[in-house]
Scaffold this active site. Structure first.
Site, PDB file in Angstrom:
ATOM      1  N   HIS A  17       0.846  -1.208   0.000  1.00  0.00           N
ATOM      2  CA  HIS A  17       0.000   0.000   0.000  1.00  0.00           C
ATOM      3  C   HIS A  17       0.876   1.251   0.000  1.00  0.00           C
ATOM      4  CE1 HIS A  17      -2.979  -2.778   2.231  1.00  0.00           C
ATOM      5  NE2 HIS A  17      -3.555  -2.512   1.074  1.00  0.00           N
ATOM      6  N   LYS A  41     -15.787  -7.487   5.458  1.00  0.00           N
ATOM      7  CA  LYS A  41     -14.735  -8.313   6.046  1.00  0.00           C
ATOM      8  C   LYS A  41     -14.736  -8.211   7.572  1.00  0.00           C
ATOM      9  CE  LYS A  41     -11.354  -7.770   2.338  1.00  0.00           C
ATOM     10  NZ  LYS A  41     -10.086  -7.111   1.987  1.00  0.00           N
ATOM     11  N   ARG A  89      -2.899  -5.998  -8.416  1.00  0.00           N
ATOM     12  CA  ARG A  89      -1.799  -6.942  -8.197  1.00  0.00           C
ATOM     13  C   ARG A  89      -1.821  -7.970  -9.336  1.00  0.00           C
ATOM     14  NH1 ARG A  89      -3.424  -8.694  -2.434  1.00  0.00           N
ATOM     15  NH2 ARG A  89      -5.395  -8.467  -3.537  1.00  0.00           N
ATOM     16  N   SER A 127      -2.868  -8.049   3.180  1.00  0.00           N
ATOM     17  CA  SER A 127      -2.947  -7.833   4.630  1.00  0.00           C
ATOM     18  C   SER A 127      -3.203  -9.162   5.341  1.00  0.00           C
ATOM     19  CB  SER A 127      -4.068  -6.840   4.946  1.00  0.00           C
ATOM     20  OG  SER A 127      -3.819  -5.622   4.299  1.00  0.00           O
TER      21      SER A 127
HETATM   22  N1  COA Z   1      -0.172  -4.151  -1.749  1.00  0.00           N
HETATM   23  C1  COA Z   1      -0.516  -5.058  -0.843  1.00  0.00           C
HETATM   24  N2  COA Z   1      -1.767  -5.505  -0.671  1.00  0.00           N
HETATM   25  C2  COA Z   1      -2.707  -4.987  -1.446  1.00  0.00           C
HETATM   26  C3  COA Z   1      -2.433  -4.036  -2.414  1.00  0.00           C
HETATM   27  C4  COA Z   1      -1.096  -3.609  -2.549  1.00  0.00           C
HETATM   28  N3  COA Z   1      -0.742  -2.704  -3.438  1.00  0.00           N
HETATM   29  N4  COA Z   1      -3.558  -3.711  -3.027  1.00  0.00           N
HETATM   30  C5  COA Z   1      -4.524  -4.444  -2.473  1.00  0.00           C
HETATM   31  N5  COA Z   1      -4.001  -5.213  -1.521  1.00  0.00           N
HETATM   32  C6  COA Z   1      -4.713  -6.196  -0.708  1.00  0.00           C
HETATM   33  C7  COA Z   1      -5.150  -5.685   0.619  1.00  0.00           C
HETATM   34  O1  COA Z   1      -4.153  -5.873   1.582  1.00  0.00           O
HETATM   35  C8  COA Z   1      -6.357  -6.556   0.874  1.00  0.00           C
HETATM   36  O2  COA Z   1      -5.927  -7.774   1.423  1.00  0.00           O
HETATM   37  P1  COA Z   1      -6.882  -8.667   2.367  1.00  0.00           P
HETATM   38  O3  COA Z   1      -8.023  -9.107   1.497  1.00  0.00           O
HETATM   39  O4  COA Z   1      -6.026  -9.774   2.792  1.00  0.00           O
HETATM   40  O5  COA Z   1      -7.333  -7.773   3.497  1.00  0.00           O
HETATM   41  C9  COA Z   1      -6.927  -6.820  -0.526  1.00  0.00           C
HETATM   42  O6  COA Z   1      -5.893  -6.512  -1.398  1.00  0.00           O
HETATM   43  C10 COA Z   1      -8.072  -5.934  -0.956  1.00  0.00           C
HETATM   44  O7  COA Z   1      -8.249  -4.932  -0.032  1.00  0.00           O
HETATM   45  P2  COA Z   1      -8.634  -3.442  -0.264  1.00  0.00           P
HETATM   46  O8  COA Z   1      -7.848  -2.787  -1.312  1.00  0.00           O
HETATM   47  O9  COA Z   1      -8.609  -2.811   1.064  1.00  0.00           O
HETATM   48  O10 COA Z   1     -10.068  -3.564  -0.843  1.00  0.00           O
HETATM   49  P3  COA Z   1     -11.328  -4.022  -0.111  1.00  0.00           P
HETATM   50  O11 COA Z   1     -11.984  -4.930  -1.084  1.00  0.00           O
HETATM   51  O12 COA Z   1     -11.118  -4.505   1.249  1.00  0.00           O
HETATM   52  O13 COA Z   1     -12.111  -2.634   0.040  1.00  0.00           O
HETATM   53  C11 COA Z   1     -13.383  -0.729  -0.754  1.00  0.00           C
HETATM   54  C12 COA Z   1     -12.575  -1.980  -1.073  1.00  0.00           C
HETATM   55  C13 COA Z   1     -13.449  -0.437   0.730  1.00  0.00           C
HETATM   56  C14 COA Z   1     -12.724   0.410  -1.451  1.00  0.00           C
HETATM   57  C15 COA Z   1     -14.807  -0.982  -1.334  1.00  0.00           C
HETATM   58  O14 COA Z   1     -15.342  -2.136  -0.774  1.00  0.00           O
HETATM   59  C16 COA Z   1     -15.737   0.188  -1.090  1.00  0.00           C
HETATM   60  O15 COA Z   1     -15.664   1.188  -1.759  1.00  0.00           O
HETATM   61  N6  COA Z   1     -16.656   0.032  -0.127  1.00  0.00           N
HETATM   62  C17 COA Z   1     -17.657   1.064   0.157  1.00  0.00           C
HETATM   63  C18 COA Z   1     -19.049   0.646  -0.347  1.00  0.00           C
HETATM   64  C19 COA Z   1     -19.233   1.003  -1.787  1.00  0.00           C
HETATM   65  O16 COA Z   1     -19.198   2.161  -2.175  1.00  0.00           O
HETATM   66  N7  COA Z   1     -19.490  -0.012  -2.618  1.00  0.00           N
HETATM   67  C20 COA Z   1     -19.734   0.236  -4.032  1.00  0.00           C
HETATM   68  C21 COA Z   1     -18.585  -0.169  -4.885  1.00  0.00           C
HETATM   69  S1  COA Z   1     -18.881  -1.781  -5.542  1.00  0.00           S
END
Ligand code: COA
Length: 157
Positions: A17, A41, A89, A127
């Site tokens: 990140h 989650k 990724r 993560s």
């Molecule tokens: N390096 C390391 N890890 C990375 C990474 C990077 N560059 N990019 C993504 N990841 C990993 C994260 O660590 C995470 O790992 P985990 O699943 O083990 O926790 C995973 O990729 C994805 O996590 P993240 O990027 O935090 O996305 P998410 O799916 O948890 O959250 C939101 C996405 C919060 C942005 C999205 O759900 C959201 O906008 N929610 C609000 C509701 C909404 O508006 N919904 C409509 C859209 S469909």
């Protein structure tokens, strides 16, 4: 001033990140790292703990740390920001990110998503992997900021 929002669960923030944050700052003047409070989650850290870790890890950078619940597009509207930064990724990220970007644009045509490819050093990192290794006493110092490593050590002690 070009501002973008980098949303995510950041449970916890990793060097993957941080790499995205640093690179996004070569495109944008300021970045809001926004911790999602309503993800489906199950989180290890509270929103406050996640925000504190991000603050420590991004201390010297032009970054604001915030949290949001509800729809991401509503949060962007509230902040008067029009760009979302996300990272890709391996292949597996594409489908869900594509879907999310399209849904967000359907909800608000003024919003654009910008994707940065994760550095090859971190393409396998998540993560969950960091938490799993830390839970079993493994060394995560190559993957997270010192403050995150300490926090993981504390929680799994
Ligand atoms: N390096 C390391 N890890 C990375 C990474 C990077 N560059 N990019 C993504 N990841 C990993 C994260 O660590 C995470 O790992 P985990 O699943 O083990 O926790 C995973 O990729 C994805 O996590 P993240 O990027 O935090 O996305 P998410 O799916 O948890 O959250 C939101 C996405 C919060 C942005 C999205 O759900 C959201 O906008 N929610 C609000 C509701 C909404 O508006 N919904 C409509 C859209 S469909």
């Amino acid at each position: 001033m070009k501002v973008a929002i980098y949303p995510g669960s950041f449970d916890p923030i990793t060097n993957g990140h941080l790499d995205i944050i640093r690179r996004a700052l070569s495109i944008f003047d300021r970045l809001v790292v926004a911790v999602a409070d309503n993800s489906n989650k199950k989180h290890l850290f509270s929103v406050k703990e996640r925000m504190d870790m991000i603050r420590k890890a991004t201390e010297s950078l032009p970054v604001d740390v915030d949290s949001f619940d509800g729809l991401l597009v509503d949060y962007l509207k509230k902040k008067d920001v029009h760009t979302i930064v996300r990272s890709l990724r391996a292949n597996s990220d594409f489908e869900s990110e594509f879907q999310m970007a399209v849904v967000n644009r359907e909800l608000d045509k003024d919003i654009e998503s910008v994707f940065l490819m994760t550095d090859k050093e971190y393409f396998y990192l998540s993560s969950s992997a960091v938490k799993e290794v830390a839970r079993h006493g493994g060394d995560v110092s190559h993957w997270v900021h010192d403050s995150v490593r300490e926090k993981l050590r504390e929680i799994f002690r």
